[in-house]
Motif scaffolding. Structure first.
Motif, short mmCIF file in Angstrom:
data_model
loop_
_atom_site.label_atom_id
_atom_site.label_comp_id
_atom_site.label_asym_id
_atom_site.label_seq_id
_atom_site.Cartn_x
_atom_site.Cartn_y
_atom_site.Cartn_z
N PRO A 87 16.13 8.55 -40.59
CA PRO A 87 16.23 6.69 -41.28
C PRO A 87 17.03 6.21 -40.04
O PRO A 87 17.21 5.80 -39.66
CB PRO A 87 17.32 7.15 -42.10
CG PRO A 87 17.72 8.15 -42.32
CD PRO A 87 17.72 8.92 -41.61
N LEU A 88 15.65 5.24 -39.93
CA LEU A 88 15.13 4.71 -38.63
C LEU A 88 16.71 3.82 -38.99
O LEU A 88 16.67 2.50 -39.49
CB LEU A 88 14.52 3.81 -38.57
CG LEU A 88 14.16 2.75 -37.15
CD1 LEU A 88 12.46 2.44 -37.04
CD2 LEU A 88 14.28 1.45 -37.53
N ASP A 89 17.58 2.93 -37.98
CA ASP A 89 19.08 1.94 -37.74
C ASP A 89 18.45 1.28 -36.16
O ASP A 89 18.58 1.81 -35.54
CB ASP A 89 20.24 3.46 -37.73
CG ASP A 89 21.17 2.16 -37.68
OD1 ASP A 89 21.60 1.94 -38.75
OD2 ASP A 89 21.80 2.08 -36.90
N ILE A 90 18.26 -0.06 -36.87
CA ILE A 90 17.90 -0.85 -35.58
C ILE A 90 19.09 -1.07 -34.53
O ILE A 90 18.95 -0.64 -33.02
CB ILE A 90 18.40 -2.50 -36.28
CG1 ILE A 90 16.73 -2.57 -37.40
CG2 ILE A 90 17.56 -2.99 -35.24
CD1 ILE A 90 16.74 -3.43 -37.99
N LEU A 91 20.36 -0.83 -34.85
CA LEU A 91 21.61 -1.01 -33.47
C LEU A 91 21.36 0.34 -32.63
O LEU A 91 21.74 0.59 -31.86
CB LEU A 91 23.18 -0.85 -34.52
CG LEU A 91 22.85 -2.87 -34.32
CD1 LEU A 91 24.06 -2.64 -35.71
CD2 LEU A 91 22.96 -3.46 -33.95
N TRP A 98 11.67 -7.88 -35.06
CA TRP A 98 10.51 -7.46 -35.93
C TRP A 98 11.20 -6.61 -36.95
O TRP A 98 11.58 -6.25 -37.78
CB TRP A 98 9.33 -7.16 -35.09
CG TRP A 98 8.55 -6.23 -36.21
CD1 TRP A 98 7.50 -7.07 -37.12
CD2 TRP A 98 8.65 -4.63 -35.86
NE1 TRP A 98 7.11 -5.95 -37.35
CE2 TRP A 98 7.23 -4.58 -36.73
CE3 TRP A 98 8.84 -3.78 -35.93
CZ2 TRP A 98 7.09 -3.51 -37.43
CZ3 TRP A 98 9.00 -2.27 -35.68
CH2 TRP A 98 7.75 -2.41 -37.30
N MET A 99 12.08 -5.28 -36.12
CA MET A 99 12.97 -4.65 -36.71
C MET A 99 13.68 -5.10 -38.06
O MET A 99 13.54 -5.12 -38.78
CB MET A 99 13.34 -3.85 -35.89
CG MET A 99 13.03 -2.89 -35.22
SD MET A 99 12.92 -1.67 -34.00
CE MET A 99 14.56 -0.36 -35.01
N ASP A 100 14.52 -5.82 -37.32
CA ASP A 100 15.28 -6.53 -38.64
C ASP A 100 14.77 -7.21 -39.91
O ASP A 100 14.84 -7.08 -41.58
CB ASP A 100 16.04 -7.87 -37.95
CG ASP A 100 17.03 -8.20 -37.42
OD1 ASP A 100 17.95 -6.22 -37.65
OD2 ASP A 100 17.71 -8.28 -35.87
#
Length: 242
Positions: free
Chosen positions: A39-43, A79-81
């Motif tokens: 699962p994509l995690d921004i940090l 953008w991801m945020d």
């Protein structure tokens, strides 16, 4: 097979009685041999993704995407945020099993569990991921989850009709071409005719066999090169569907 008719003599679709609804895609790890989907995690993933997307061979990576290119990691993070934290799309980072680093991402989107429809999109594969066994396995893992675990009836792939690499990839991964929707949208100030592709649940069992045969360890030599191209087992599987 004879066409089903209603009491007015009109043709109607087959009754859907032993299905669904499908489940929403969970944010869980999907483990493969060459890669895993997290699962994509921004940090956790933003710095590795920016590095992968910024390689010298990445020119044109964003041409057919509604976002990008990103000159700085802060732009990608912004953008991801905004785009990656909601319930639709649901994003996953593709992690190289050898390096442990994120080298691309993809998502489920336009998710409609009530009718069993889901799309794969926002696929951005860095040069390290493109045309590799990792890329094929990542798409297989997402397909397997859709059909085997979540119970969807239709899995879609859409792209700009001018995006020849994406259209070629859709066919390579076993999607069937459905047609062109002209003037479907506007992005980056340009018209987009959209090419539609799909896989149906009835086709999945034979396609799954083809993918597992191709991904099997004995299909790769000591240098990691494939012995049999994916089109061979897929063509055989698709011929058996006729």
């Amino acid at each position: 097979m004879s066409q089903k008719m209603n009491e007015y003599g009109q043709p109607i679709g087959e009754t859907v009685s032993e299905w669904g609804p499908a489940q929403l895609p969970p944010r869980v790890l999907m483990q493969g041999r060459f890669c895993r989907l997290e699962p994509l995690d921004i940090l956790t993933h933003v710095d590795e993704l920016f590095e992968a997307f910024s390689s010298g061979e990445a020119g044109g990576l964003w041409t057919y995407m509604p976002m990008g290119p990103f000159a700085e990691v802060a732009e990608l993070k912004s953008w991801m945020d905004a785009a990656c934290a909601g319930e639709d799309p649901v994003f996953y980072a593709v992690i190289n099993e050898l390096t442990g680093k994120a080298v691309g991402f993809a998502s489920y989107l336009r998710i409609n569990p009530a009718v069993g429809l889901i799309e794969v999109g926002f696929i951005v594969f860095s040069p390290q991921l493109q045309k590799t066994a990792m890329a094929t396995e990542a798409m297989y893992l997402m397909m397997r989850c859709v059909f085997d675990e979540l119970g969807y009836r239709r899995y879609e792939w859409k792209c700009d009709a001018l995006n020849a690499p994406s259209r070629k990839a859709a066919l390579r991964f076993g999607f069937s071409f459905d047609g062109i929707f002209e003037q479907a949208t506007i992005y980056k100030g340009r018209n987009r005719d959209t090419a539609w592709y799909s896989i149906l649940d009835r086709d999945w069992p034979t396609m799954k066999t083809a993918f597992t045969q191709w991904l099997a360890e004995d299909n790769f030599d000591e240098q990691g090169q494939q012995k049999q191209v994916l089109s061979q087992p897929l063509a055989k599987a698709q011929s058996n569907q006729v």
